[in-house]
Design a protein around this motif. Sequence first.
Motif, mmCIF file in Angstrom:
data_model
loop_
_atom_site.group_PDB
_atom_site.id
_atom_site.type_symbol
_atom_site.label_atom_id
_atom_site.label_comp_id
_atom_site.label_asym_id
_atom_site.label_seq_id
_atom_site.Cartn_x
_atom_site.Cartn_y
_atom_site.Cartn_z
ATOM 1 N N ARG A 191 8.790 6.300 -6.251
ATOM 2 C CA ARG A 191 8.193 7.392 -5.470
ATOM 3 C C ARG A 191 8.342 8.754 -6.129
ATOM 4 N NH1 ARG A 191 6.091 10.996 -3.485
ATOM 5 N NH2 ARG A 191 5.454 11.348 -1.328
ATOM 6 N N GLU A 238 7.318 10.616 3.686
ATOM 7 C CA GLU A 238 7.904 9.604 2.800
ATOM 8 C C GLU A 238 8.593 10.270 1.617
ATOM 9 O OE1 GLU A 238 6.874 5.901 -0.193
ATOM 10 O OE2 GLU A 238 5.254 7.192 0.547
ATOM 11 N N PRO A 251 6.824 1.207 0.149
ATOM 12 C CA PRO A 251 7.080 2.609 0.491
ATOM 13 C C PRO A 251 8.550 2.844 0.820
ATOM 14 C CG PRO A 251 6.016 1.475 2.320
ATOM 15 C CD PRO A 251 5.991 0.524 1.158
#
Length: 214
Positions: free
Chosen positions: A173, A135, A9
């Motif tokens: 991401r 995030e 992440p």
Amino acid sequence: MPESTSPSPVTADDLDQAVRLAVGLLSQAPAAAWDAKAGSLEWDCWETVEHLSDDLFSYAAQLGSRTTPADGHVPFAWERRRPAGPANAIHADREAGPAGLTQVLEASGALLVAMVRTTPPEVRAHHIFGASDAEGFAAMGIVETLVHTHDLAEGLGLAWTPPAGMCSRVLARLFPDAPRATDPWPTLLWATGRAELPGHPRLTTWRWYGAPRS
């Protein structure tokens, strides 16, 4: 059983490092260079740092508001200081010089870092490319920081190569269709329309995808 290939992440620590590296680099620029054009942008280097600071500040604000409509921004007053300049809510005091400008960037980045650290993972906030989580906003802030520092480095005559691992995480991401077999930093520049990549046509339009990954 093969090992998982799920990407790590993007974290607040990544964002904090990106901002610190950018501030450290920009602090090396000569005072006379700030009126130069920032790479391929139509803004000068001073305006580009203000724009980047504004990005980080506004992302923090989006995460911080629990009453903002799902399809809207927190209604700060964005203003241009000249017709072709960026529309910002954040402007640095020119009398504070380049050191004050980079302090504005550092403080704006710290606001977003703090919001990423403290926002519950289930919270979603508006962005023009789709609602995202903490995030996602961290990744967006990193992309803004890395690529605008690239623009600034070109204008200021500085060398800039951010960490490959950080670039890989934000590519995974936000740019799920980007190539994975190429070097991460050139790939991020390609994904944001700033460079060519062997075997892939240069992009004339681009966007990221901030929706949380399931």
